[in-house]
Design an enzyme around this catalytic site. Structure first.
Site, PDB file in Angstrom:
ATOM      1  N   ARG A 140      47.439  38.623  24.221  1.00 21.10           N
ATOM      2  CA  ARG A 140      47.385  39.126  25.599  1.00 21.10           C
ATOM      3  C   ARG A 140      46.975  40.593  25.654  1.00 21.10           C
ATOM      4  NH1 ARG A 140      50.890  35.319  28.891  1.00 21.10           N
ATOM      5  NH2 ARG A 140      50.826  36.762  30.621  1.00 21.10           N
ATOM      6  N   TYR A 143      43.974  42.188  27.632  1.00 24.37           N
ATOM      7  CA  TYR A 143      44.166  42.351  29.079  1.00 24.37           C
ATOM      8  C   TYR A 143      45.180  43.477  29.347  1.00 24.37           C
ATOM      9  CZ  TYR A 143      45.175  40.933  33.923  1.00 24.37           C
ATOM     10  OH  TYR A 143      45.337  40.900  35.293  1.00 24.37           O
ATOM     11  N   ASP A 144      46.362  43.365  28.709  1.00 20.58           N
ATOM     12  CA  ASP A 144      47.446  44.324  28.988  1.00 20.58           C
ATOM     13  C   ASP A 144      47.028  45.751  28.633  1.00 20.58           C
ATOM     14  OD1 ASP A 144      48.561  41.820  29.135  1.00 20.58           O
ATOM     15  OD2 ASP A 144      50.271  42.240  27.843  1.00 20.58           O
ATOM     16  N   GLU A 145      46.495  45.907  27.410  1.00 20.80           N
ATOM     17  CA  GLU A 145      46.147  47.263  26.957  1.00 20.80           C
ATOM     18  C   GLU A 145      44.895  47.776  27.678  1.00 20.80           C
ATOM     19  OE1 GLU A 145      48.250  48.924  25.541  1.00 20.80           O
ATOM     20  OE2 GLU A 145      49.197  47.961  23.831  1.00 20.80           O
ATOM     21  N   LYS A 147      44.154  47.199  30.756  1.00 20.94           N
ATOM     22  CA  LYS A 147      44.635  47.687  32.055  1.00 20.94           C
ATOM     23  C   LYS A 147      45.411  48.990  31.890  1.00 20.94           C
ATOM     24  CE  LYS A 147      43.331  44.354  34.976  1.00 20.94           C
ATOM     25  NZ  LYS A 147      42.513  44.562  36.170  1.00 20.94           N
ATOM     26  N   ARG A 184      46.005  29.365  35.703  1.00 18.61           N
ATOM     27  CA  ARG A 184      47.309  29.974  35.972  1.00 18.61           C
ATOM     28  C   ARG A 184      48.252  28.915  36.538  1.00 18.61           C
ATOM     29  NH1 ARG A 184      45.174  35.540  38.625  1.00 18.61           N
ATOM     30  NH2 ARG A 184      43.355  34.233  39.006  1.00 18.61           N
ATOM     31  N   VAL A 185      49.540  29.252  36.534  1.00 16.19           N
ATOM     32  CA  VAL A 185      50.524  28.185  36.726  1.00 16.19           C
ATOM     33  C   VAL A 185      50.465  27.553  38.113  1.00 16.19           C
ATOM     34  CG1 VAL A 185      52.438  29.775  37.346  1.00 16.19           C
ATOM     35  CG2 VAL A 185      52.913  27.559  36.276  1.00 16.19           C
ATOM     36  N   THR A 208      60.672  33.207  33.994  1.00 11.56           N
ATOM     37  CA  THR A 208      60.538  33.427  35.437  1.00 11.56           C
ATOM     38  C   THR A 208      59.284  34.229  35.778  1.00 11.56           C
ATOM     39  OG1 THR A 208      61.744  35.529  35.480  1.00 11.56           O
ATOM     40  CG2 THR A 208      63.054  33.489  35.701  1.00 11.56           C
TER      41      THR A 208
HETATM   42  P1  NAD Z   1      39.546  36.360  39.400  1.00  6.14           P
HETATM   43  O1  NAD Z   1      39.248  35.981  38.000  1.00  6.14           O
HETATM   44  O2  NAD Z   1      39.516  35.305  40.456  1.00  6.14           O
HETATM   45  O3  NAD Z   1      38.569  37.538  39.882  1.00  6.14           O
HETATM   46  C1  NAD Z   1      37.999  38.464  39.016  1.00  6.14           C
HETATM   47  C2  NAD Z   1      36.552  38.689  39.468  1.00  6.14           C
HETATM   48  O4  NAD Z   1      35.959  39.693  38.631  1.00  6.14           O
HETATM   49  C3  NAD Z   1      35.690  37.429  39.333  1.00  6.14           C
HETATM   50  O5  NAD Z   1      34.917  37.268  40.496  1.00  6.14           O
HETATM   51  C4  NAD Z   1      34.814  37.726  38.115  1.00  6.14           C
HETATM   52  O6  NAD Z   1      33.580  37.037  38.146  1.00  6.14           O
HETATM   53  C5  NAD Z   1      34.664  39.230  38.230  1.00  6.14           C
HETATM   54  N1  NAD Z   1      34.352  39.869  36.945  1.00  6.14           N
HETATM   55  C6  NAD Z   1      34.955  39.689  35.746  1.00  6.14           C
HETATM   56  N2  NAD Z   1      34.385  40.478  34.807  1.00  6.14           N
HETATM   57  C7  NAD Z   1      33.403  41.188  35.437  1.00  6.14           C
HETATM   58  C8  NAD Z   1      32.455  42.150  35.003  1.00  6.14           C
HETATM   59  N3  NAD Z   1      32.407  42.553  33.729  1.00  6.14           N
HETATM   60  N4  NAD Z   1      31.593  42.650  35.916  1.00  6.14           N
HETATM   61  C9  NAD Z   1      31.610  42.243  37.214  1.00  6.14           C
HETATM   62  N5  NAD Z   1      32.491  41.317  37.676  1.00  6.14           N
HETATM   63  C10 NAD Z   1      33.370  40.799  36.793  1.00  6.14           C
HETATM   64  O7  NAD Z   1      40.972  37.078  39.355  1.00  6.14           O
HETATM   65  P2  NAD Z   1      41.904  37.616  40.534  1.00  6.14           P
HETATM   66  O8  NAD Z   1      43.185  36.912  40.456  1.00  6.14           O
HETATM   67  O9  NAD Z   1      41.171  37.651  41.817  1.00  6.14           O
HETATM   68  O10 NAD Z   1      42.150  39.112  40.030  1.00  6.14           O
HETATM   69  C11 NAD Z   1      41.429  40.205  40.577  1.00  6.14           C
HETATM   70  C12 NAD Z   1      41.957  41.494  39.993  1.00  6.14           C
HETATM   71  O11 NAD Z   1      43.357  41.621  40.258  1.00  6.14           O
HETATM   72  C13 NAD Z   1      41.780  41.586  38.471  1.00  6.14           C
HETATM   73  O12 NAD Z   1      41.441  42.916  38.132  1.00  6.14           O
HETATM   74  C14 NAD Z   1      43.149  41.254  37.947  1.00  6.14           C
HETATM   75  O13 NAD Z   1      43.397  41.849  36.701  1.00  6.14           O
HETATM   76  C15 NAD Z   1      44.056  41.809  39.038  1.00  6.14           C
HETATM   77  N6  NAD Z   1      45.350  41.121  39.067  1.00  6.14           N
HETATM   78  C16 NAD Z   1      45.471  39.861  39.595  1.00  6.14           C
HETATM   79  C17 NAD Z   1      46.715  39.232  39.584  1.00  6.14           C
HETATM   80  C18 NAD Z   1      46.928  37.867  40.178  1.00  6.14           C
HETATM   81  O14 NAD Z   1      48.052  37.354  40.117  1.00  6.14           O
HETATM   82  N7  NAD Z   1      45.965  37.232  40.794  1.00  6.14           N
HETATM   83  C19 NAD Z   1      47.824  39.885  39.023  1.00  6.14           C
HETATM   84  C20 NAD Z   1      47.636  41.144  38.468  1.00  6.14           C
HETATM   85  C21 NAD Z   1      46.413  41.759  38.517  1.00  6.14           C
HETATM   86  N1  UDP Z   2      52.657  28.148  32.680  1.00  5.48           N
HETATM   87  C1  UDP Z   2      53.137  26.851  32.628  1.00  5.48           C
HETATM   88  N2  UDP Z   2      52.254  25.839  32.815  1.00  5.48           N
HETATM   89  C2  UDP Z   2      50.939  26.032  33.069  1.00  5.48           C
HETATM   90  C3  UDP Z   2      50.453  27.369  33.146  1.00  5.48           C
HETATM   91  C4  UDP Z   2      51.345  28.401  32.935  1.00  5.48           C
HETATM   92  O1  UDP Z   2      54.326  26.607  32.411  1.00  5.48           O
HETATM   93  O2  UDP Z   2      50.212  25.044  33.247  1.00  5.48           O
HETATM   94  C5  UDP Z   2      53.625  29.248  32.521  1.00  5.48           C
HETATM   95  C6  UDP Z   2      53.191  30.353  31.551  1.00  5.48           C
HETATM   96  O3  UDP Z   2      53.600  30.032  30.232  1.00  5.48           O
HETATM   97  C7  UDP Z   2      53.945  31.545  32.115  1.00  5.48           C
HETATM   98  C8  UDP Z   2      53.995  31.265  33.615  1.00  5.48           C
HETATM   99  O4  UDP Z   2      53.714  29.876  33.780  1.00  5.48           O
HETATM  100  O5  UDP Z   2      55.266  31.589  31.619  1.00  5.48           O
HETATM  101  C9  UDP Z   2      52.957  32.051  34.402  1.00  5.48           C
HETATM  102  O6  UDP Z   2      51.713  31.874  33.776  1.00  5.48           O
HETATM  103  P1  UDP Z   2      50.351  32.417  34.390  1.00  5.48           P
HETATM  104  O7  UDP Z   2      49.285  32.163  33.398  1.00  5.48           O
HETATM  105  O8  UDP Z   2      50.197  31.878  35.765  1.00  5.48           O
HETATM  106  O9  UDP Z   2      50.601  33.980  34.582  1.00  5.48           O
HETATM  107  P2  UDP Z   2      51.136  35.128  33.589  1.00  5.48           P
HETATM  108  O10 UDP Z   2      51.778  34.514  32.375  1.00  5.48           O
HETATM  109  O11 UDP Z   2      49.938  35.934  33.256  1.00  5.48           O
HETATM  110  O12 UDP Z   2      52.136  35.834  34.417  1.00  5.48           O
END
Ligand code: NAD
Ligand code: UDP
Length: 315
Positions: A140, A143-145, A147, A184-185, A208
């Site tokens: 992970r 993504y984490d690092e 960000k 995602r879940v 959770t």
């Molecule tokens: P998503 O994957 O639906 O959207 C990401 C978008 O970025 C996509 O349209 C993708 O095509 C575009 N993209 C990816 N790499 C690119 C690049 N190199 N150049 C141009 N476009 C690029 O995801 P999302 O859930 O809409 O997330 C959007 C933002 O919010 C992300 O930065 C994500 O890290 C952040 N975020 C989302 C969540 C969540 O729960 N949805 C949680 C935390 C952070």
């Molecule tokens: N998860 C799950 N079943 C799935 C997809 C995800 O049980 O089909 C779990 C996953 O292991 C995590 C939680 O749901 O504990 C949230 O996962 P997600 O990928 O949605 O987000 P993130 O882990 O990045 O918060």
């Protein structure tokens, strides 16, 4: 204003574009379509105020805008782990390119950061002051690092170059326009329930997460961009503090779909955080923001979207 949304064809980005167009702004949506789709913003193409650019944020681009929402980055673990080196480049080089643009044209810029900066948190719920418990070398980490470095860059461009910055730490957000194969879940469970398949619960399902409906999130993001104050450039958590185990989420999805479900337990992915809940005191104080859509209501709207998506009709 002329506003750039990177990642604008993605899940959250498309809702943000829609809201900004409706508010009367000129919106430039930039995306490389890695996880985004033109369908997500197809309904905006008829507005003369809306523009679409196919571009990758890892490469420089020269635009004249007043505000930048930097949302480009895959957010689902299966997608950000598909090409982890590219994920780091997207976060780090994307942030540098967008901050460079903000510096050049004196635009205000907001970074989509994440609750993942807290890693597998040892403090619960997580306030912004918590430095996190992140594995720097795991699956992970890209993504984490990535960000975390983006946050560092935002703070340094502010200190060094006086760029007007904002950082939002987004907690798990769901809603219409997530891809059926997003991974995602919430989308996994809903699609599986609607198709009569077993819901895939990773591990024992007692981990959770706290799920925020996308409209609530977008409201908070826009408030953060447009609020001024001494401390406003420091990270702000946005999320719904309602905390659920994955077993509880499965049963909420069953209710929202109106179907019985069966579950299958699969191995827990590496470094999967055990618990996560936002402390939103700062958002309440600074932005007068709190989420308004309960999980059951948000899930119903999301289920409606997926019923249509699976039928292959309007998405
Ligand atoms: P998503 O994957 O639906 O959207 C990401 C978008 O970025 C996509 O349209 C993708 O095509 C575009 N993209 C990816 N790499 C690119 C690049 N190199 N150049 C141009 N476009 C690029 O995801 P999302 O859930 O809409 O997330 C959007 C933002 O919010 C992300 O930065 C994500 O890290 C952040 N975020 C989302 C969540 C969540 O729960 N949805 C949680 C935390 C952070
Ligand atoms: N998860 C799950 N079943 C799935 C997809 C995800 O049980 O089909 C779990 C996953 O292991 C995590 C939680 O749901 O504990 C949230 O996962 P997600 O990928 O949605 O987000 P993130 O882990 O990045 O918060």
């Amino acid at each position: 204003m002329r506003i750039l949304v990177t990642g604008g064809a993605g899940f959250i980005g498309s809702h943000l574009c829609e809201r900004l167009v409706n508010e009367g702004h000129d919106v430039v949506c930039l995306d490389n379509y890695f996880t985004g789709r033109k369908e997500n913003i197809a309904h905006l193409l008829d507005y003369y105020r809306f523009e679409l650019i196919r571009h990758d944020v890892t490469l420089p681009i020269f635009l004249e805008v007043d505000q930048i929402y930097n949302f480009a980055c895959p957010a689902s673990p299966i997608h950000y782990q598909f090409n982890p080196v590219k994920t780091v480049k997207t976060s780090v080089m994307g942030a540098i390119n967008m901050l460079g643009m903000a510096k050049r044209v004196k635009a205000k810029i907001l970074q989509a950061s994440t609750s993942e900066v807290y890693g597998d948190p040892l403090v619960h719920p997580q306030p912004e002051s918590y430095f996190g418990n992140v594995n720097p070398i795991g699956l992970r980490s890209c993504y984490d690092e990535g960000k975390r470095v983006a946050e560092t860059l935002f703070m340094d461009y502010r200190r060094q170059n006086k760029v007007d910055t904002r950082i939002v730490r987004i907690f798990n957000t769901y809603g219409p326009r997530m891809l059926p194969d997003d991974g995602r879940v919430v989308s996994n469970f809903i699609v599986q329930a609607l198709q009569g398949k077993d819901l895939t619960i990773y591990g024992d399902g007692e981990q959770t997460r706290s799920f925020c409906y996308v409209d609530d999130l977008v409201e908070g993001i826009i408030r953060l961009m447009n609020t001024e104050g001494d401390d406003i450039h420091k990270p702000v958590n946005l999320g719904n503090p309602g905390e659920f185990t994955m077993n509880e989420l499965a049963s909420e999805v069953s209710k929202a779909c109106g179907t019985d479900i069966t579950v299958v337990n699969q191995p827990l992915p590496e470094d999967d955080p055990k618990q996560r809940q936002p402390d939103i005191t700062r958002a309440k104080d600074l932005l007068d923001w709190k989420p308004t859509v309960p999980l059951a209501e948000g899930l119903k709207k999301t289920v409606d979207h997926f019923r249509n998506a699976i039928r292959g009709s309007a998405v």
